[in-house]
Write a protein that holds these residues in place. Sequence first.
Motif, PDB file in Angstrom:
ATOM      1  N   UNK A   1       0.835  -1.198   0.000  1.00 31.45           N
ATOM      2  CA  UNK A   1       0.000   0.000   0.000  1.00 31.45           C
ATOM      3  C   UNK A   1       0.868   1.246   0.000  1.00 31.45           C
ATOM      4  N   UNK A   2       1.857   1.272   0.887  1.00 31.02           N
ATOM      5  CA  UNK A   2       2.724   2.436   0.972  1.00 31.02           C
ATOM      6  C   UNK A   2       3.729   2.471  -0.162  1.00 31.02           C
ATOM      7  N   UNK A   3       4.680   1.541  -0.109  1.00 29.37           N
ATOM      8  CA  UNK A   3       5.822   1.626  -1.015  1.00 29.37           C
ATOM      9  C   UNK A   3       5.416   1.489  -2.487  1.00 29.37           C
ATOM     10  N   UNK A   4       4.534   0.555  -2.809  1.00 25.23           N
ATOM     11  CA  UNK A   4       4.235   0.330  -4.229  1.00 25.23           C
ATOM     12  C   UNK A   4       3.356   1.452  -4.793  1.00 25.23           C
ATOM     13  N   UNK A   5       2.402   1.946  -3.989  1.00 25.44           N
ATOM     14  CA  UNK A   5       1.608   3.093  -4.469  1.00 25.44           C
ATOM     15  C   UNK A   5       2.533   4.262  -4.799  1.00 25.44           C
ATOM     16  N   UNK A   6       3.482   4.529  -3.895  1.00 27.36           N
ATOM     17  CA  UNK A   6       4.393   5.651  -4.130  1.00 27.36           C
ATOM     18  C   UNK A   6       5.272   5.375  -5.350  1.00 27.36           C
ATOM     19  N   UNK A   7       5.703   4.131  -5.500  1.00 26.20           N
ATOM     20  CA  UNK A   7       6.532   3.772  -6.654  1.00 26.20           C
ATOM     21  C   UNK A   7       5.767   4.033  -7.960  1.00 26.20           C
ATOM     22  N   UNK A   8       4.515   3.582  -8.006  1.00 23.31           N
ATOM     23  CA  UNK A   8       3.695   3.833  -9.196  1.00 23.31           C
ATOM     24  C   UNK A   8       3.493   5.339  -9.387  1.00 23.31           C
ATOM     25  N   UNK A   9       3.263   6.039  -8.285  1.00 22.32           N
ATOM     26  CA  UNK A   9       3.129   7.492  -8.379  1.00 22.32           C
ATOM     27  C   UNK A   9       4.376   8.118  -8.979  1.00 22.32           C
ATOM     28  N   UNK A  10       5.531   7.644  -8.502  1.00 16.83           N
ATOM     29  CA  UNK A  10       6.803   8.170  -8.993  1.00 16.83           C
ATOM     30  C   UNK A  10       7.000   7.872 -10.468  1.00 16.83           C
ATOM     31  N   UNK A  11       6.643   6.654 -10.866  1.00 18.28           N
ATOM     32  CA  UNK A  11       6.785   6.302 -12.283  1.00 18.28           C
ATOM     33  C   UNK A  11       5.933   7.236 -13.147  1.00 18.28           C
TER      34      UNK A  11
ATOM     35  N   UNK B   1       7.712   9.806 -15.593  1.00 20.80           N
ATOM     36  CA  UNK B   1       7.657   9.141 -16.902  1.00 20.80           C
ATOM     37  C   UNK B   1       7.959  10.091 -18.061  1.00 20.80           C
ATOM     38  N   UNK B   2       7.320  11.277 -18.081  1.00 18.01           N
ATOM     39  CA  UNK B   2       7.598  12.190 -19.203  1.00 18.01           C
ATOM     40  C   UNK B   2       9.081  12.581 -19.256  1.00 18.01           C
ATOM     41  N   UNK B   3       9.688  12.737 -18.084  1.00 23.13           N
ATOM     42  CA  UNK B   3      11.116  13.096 -18.054  1.00 23.13           C
ATOM     43  C   UNK B   3      11.986  11.934 -18.540  1.00 23.13           C
ATOM     44  N   UNK B   4      11.649  10.732 -18.084  1.00 19.61           N
ATOM     45  CA  UNK B   4      12.481   9.566 -18.393  1.00 19.61           C
ATOM     46  C   UNK B   4      12.356   9.182 -19.865  1.00 19.61           C
TER      47      UNK B   4
ATOM     48  N   UNK C   1       5.317   4.580 -27.878  1.00 21.93           N
ATOM     49  CA  UNK C   1       5.242   4.679 -29.328  1.00 21.93           C
ATOM     50  C   UNK C   1       4.287   5.771 -29.779  1.00 21.93           C
ATOM     51  N   UNK C   2       3.143   5.832 -29.097  1.00 22.90           N
ATOM     52  CA  UNK C   2       2.082   6.710 -29.596  1.00 22.90           C
ATOM     53  C   UNK C   2       1.843   7.955 -28.733  1.00 22.90           C
ATOM     54  N   UNK C   3       2.475   7.993 -27.563  1.00 25.18           N
ATOM     55  CA  UNK C   3       2.231   9.134 -26.678  1.00 25.18           C
ATOM     56  C   UNK C   3       2.766  10.412 -27.273  1.00 25.18           C
ATOM     57  N   UNK C   4       2.093  11.544 -27.022  1.00 19.66           N
ATOM     58  CA  UNK C   4       2.621  12.820 -27.514  1.00 19.66           C
ATOM     59  C   UNK C   4       3.946  13.124 -26.837  1.00 19.66           C
ATOM     60  N   UNK C   5       4.885  13.792 -27.520  1.00 16.77           N
ATOM     61  CA  UNK C   5       6.165  14.141 -26.897  1.00 16.77           C
ATOM     62  C   UNK C   5       5.943  15.026 -25.675  1.00 16.77           C
ATOM     63  N   UNK C   6       6.717  14.754 -24.628  1.00 24.52           N
ATOM     64  CA  UNK C   6       6.546  15.509 -23.395  1.00 24.52           C
ATOM     65  C   UNK C   6       7.366  16.781 -23.446  1.00 24.52           C
ATOM     66  N   UNK C   7       6.805  17.874 -22.924  1.00 22.88           N
ATOM     67  CA  UNK C   7       7.633  19.075 -22.759  1.00 22.88           C
ATOM     68  C   UNK C   7       8.671  18.850 -21.661  1.00 22.88           C
ATOM     69  N   UNK C   8       9.585  19.797 -21.510  1.00 25.28           N
ATOM     70  CA  UNK C   8      10.631  19.618 -20.514  1.00 25.28           C
ATOM     71  C   UNK C   8      10.073  19.546 -19.093  1.00 25.28           C
ATOM     72  N   UNK C   9       9.006  20.311 -18.863  1.00 23.23           N
ATOM     73  CA  UNK C   9       8.484  20.378 -17.500  1.00 23.23           C
ATOM     74  C   UNK C   9       6.959  20.350 -17.512  1.00 23.23           C
ATOM     75  N   UNK C  10       6.373  19.182 -17.804  1.00 26.97           N
ATOM     76  CA  UNK C  10       4.924  19.130 -17.998  1.00 26.97           C
ATOM     77  C   UNK C  10       4.132  19.483 -16.735  1.00 26.97           C
ATOM     78  N   UNK C  11       4.705  19.287 -15.562  1.00 27.18           N
ATOM     79  CA  UNK C  11       3.948  19.540 -14.311  1.00 27.18           C
ATOM     80  C   UNK C  11       4.271  20.914 -13.744  1.00 27.18           C
ATOM     81  N   UNK C  12       5.085  21.701 -14.438  1.00 24.42           N
ATOM     82  CA  UNK C  12       5.595  22.959 -13.892  1.00 24.42           C
ATOM     83  C   UNK C  12       6.223  22.715 -12.515  1.00 24.42           C
TER      84      UNK C  12
END
Lengths: 320, 531
Positions: free
Chosen positions: B388-398, B402-405, B482-493
């Motif tokens: 609940x804790x660690x994996x939720x946060x891991x998914x949140x982090x991914x 994700x746009x940066x990576x 493959x199909x996702x739109x290209x991410x800007x440098x800072x999508x979340x500001x």
Amino acid sequence: MEHLPFFPERASSIAAEVDDLYFSWLGLSGLVLAAVAVVIVVFAVKYRAGSQADRGIPDRAAHERATHWIEIAWMAIPLAIFLAMYVWAAAVYLKHATVPADALPIYVVGKQWMWHVRHPGGRREIDELHVPVGRPVELVMTSQDVIHSFSLPAFRVKQDVLPGRYTTLWFEATRAGEYRLFCTQYCGTAHSRMIGRVVAMEPAAFARWLSGGNQAGTMAARGAARFRQLGCGGCHGPNAAVHAPRLEGLFGKPVPLRGGGTVIADEGYIRDAILLPGKDVRAGYEPTMPTFRGQIGEEDLLDIVEYLKSIGSNAPEEMR
Amino acid sequence: MKTSYLTAGFGLWSWLATRDHKRIAILYTISITLLFFIGGAAVALIRLDLLTPHSELVSIETYNKLFSMHGVIMVWFFLIPSIPATLGNFLVPMMIGARDLAFPRLNLLSWYLYLLGALFAIGALLAGGVDTGWTFYTPFSTMFSNTHVFAVVAGVFVAGFSSILTGLNFIVTIHEMRAPGLTWFRLPLFVWSMYATSLILVLATPVLAMTLFLIAVERLFGIGVFDPALGGGPLLFQHLFWFYSHPAVYIMIVPAMGVASEIIGCFARNGIFGYRFMAYAMLAIAGFGFLVWGHHMFVSGQSAYAGTVFSLLTFLVSVPSAVKVFNWAATLYKGRISFDAPMLYALGFIGLFTVGGLTGLFLASLGLDVHLHDTYFVVAHFHYIMVGGAVMAFFGGIHFWWPKVTGRLYPDAWARFAALLSFFGFNLTFFPQFIVGYLGMPRRYPEYPPEFQVWNVLSSAGASVLAVGYALPLFYLFWSLRYGPPAPDNPWRAKGLEWQTPSPPPPENFLATPVVAAEPYAYADEDSRSG
């Protein structure tokens, strides 16, 4: 509600105390969880992006000071609650760890994957434990192989059962009935089948039960026979040529040790004295006793313990 | 087109021989994802089997091997490396404005060691498995089990060196390679979390290695260490094992705290409430975490007085955890909150971690733990923390990075749906286990009394929902590559140095070394200026 059980039966003197701890934590944690949830939901709605809520902080310095005190408060308040709960729960535990003097001893040997139970009077059972209601019972337990755990949820008690030493567990059944017994320490293939039941009986019924069934002599009598057979009396007997301690009246007494200090001559001490004689040598004696490791099984050892108890502190005067 | 770390070299060898921390992070991500789904498959069979009181789907031997492999794989080959080896590897240098970790070759070696350890474990699984549980309690594991204990122990042993080297790498990097102006109290909390975690990795893992080595010595050569029949002490093993394995829980949860702090600050558009307390709290958790191992042993036959000390220390370590929860909630105060997928995961993390922490207090209470020990209550408690804790946060982090990576955006609606599904599925799976635990149902039982069935059925139903919640991201994230739109440098500001460089970043991370002149999480200031 028969098919949706929320709460286990309560059948021992300690069960209510454990449940009180449980309900206190349920209440406290329910409160904290609700508070955190309400705060998060209220903030999430009020301060959602685009809302018109006031976000200004008029006095930065005052805000900083307040923040500091808030941090200290929400460290100190949980700490105080934790310490109170800690003391309460530790008191219940320590009460649990101290066996009452008048407890009725029953012996348990765990092995893959069954429980052998022996009553001092000679009655034996497997995967069942009969106990009287209204009297403290002390289980002296050991394992022949791996670690097991003796768990009685209706009594709210549990104790790991170890190879190589004795552990004890006590309880006082308060309600006649049958209750589940589980092994709760994973012990191999049939761990989940190392189960059984505890039968709590009214004292009169228990006395009748004790005298019935398969009797093979009292544990003390069997222990005395084994004691003779192993030749223990050759050194520990009244006419021994060897300088070895007499064992009458020994049980339950403090024993001064050769290396200084004392230990109480309890079940574990007797066990170690037989299997690891060099461990706690009595003051005034040489460590000459040979080990009986490999020559004596767990159940025989318990018989000898019972025998030494029978000639121990409660033995009649003429036997001393 | 500018060169990113993804396009800086092509071919398998450019990946297998890379020393770029970002590529190594990807290697780790692929390998632990694979292991996560193997461990998940094991538990899918377990939950199916537990639908009925009799073990009808698999034999009890198989069941024992399934929960053992589930535990071994999830703990050592997924949870321990999860956030540090993937997000940590990628982000620590980026967040401190460095080109790479201090020892790039050592970093690559860490991944190979992890891989070698994982191959041992998977090999043992294919050869017939192990039935000791992930805890390897002696003397069962050394003298009684006739399964592949040695291979699994060897795998965990080798993977441990991967942990140690990663921890070492992070500590040196954080000490020595921070950008100009990036003082300790300007570090993002994620970097603090990696620092605290690394201390545990470096100090605790060697004890695990020695303990596993002693298992092998007793098992292979019959030299008595733990088995009383050979003159050993079985409780010695538990002391040594939990000396590592309790801090190991903090290896899993402290990084999650770091991730949650980054996400909550960003999506609340607010500074982290009590930033310094948050940093100190993680260090306190890491430190106190070494002194509480005996709380796994309250009914083991350990001295009752030792129990009272371990219980007290356990309550003390829960204070900093409580502080963190309150601070995250307070971070929302006067923020400008939006609910993108990473934020939903982070809020879910707070809820599940809180339940996990609170139920930990039940277990820290000596008199109550006696009844709860080794029941499903414990199983539920540690899954609330570690899953609940660690994996939720891991998914949140991914989802957050994700746009940066990858340089791609994923469909946010699907991601929000997956976050909600995981949250509900998780609670449906594990909340019933608290109840059946208090009823007394022991863990590691393929067969159980019929009165426990209804809670097990609910739990299994929840597990199927949870499985969908965990599998969904696999699909839309792959799709986005493959199909996702290209991410800007800072999508979340977002604040933080990693957002000031292109997505995906260039091989050298920053085109010019960044200079830091401000506190982290300066969201509120910026937003009040911009009106």
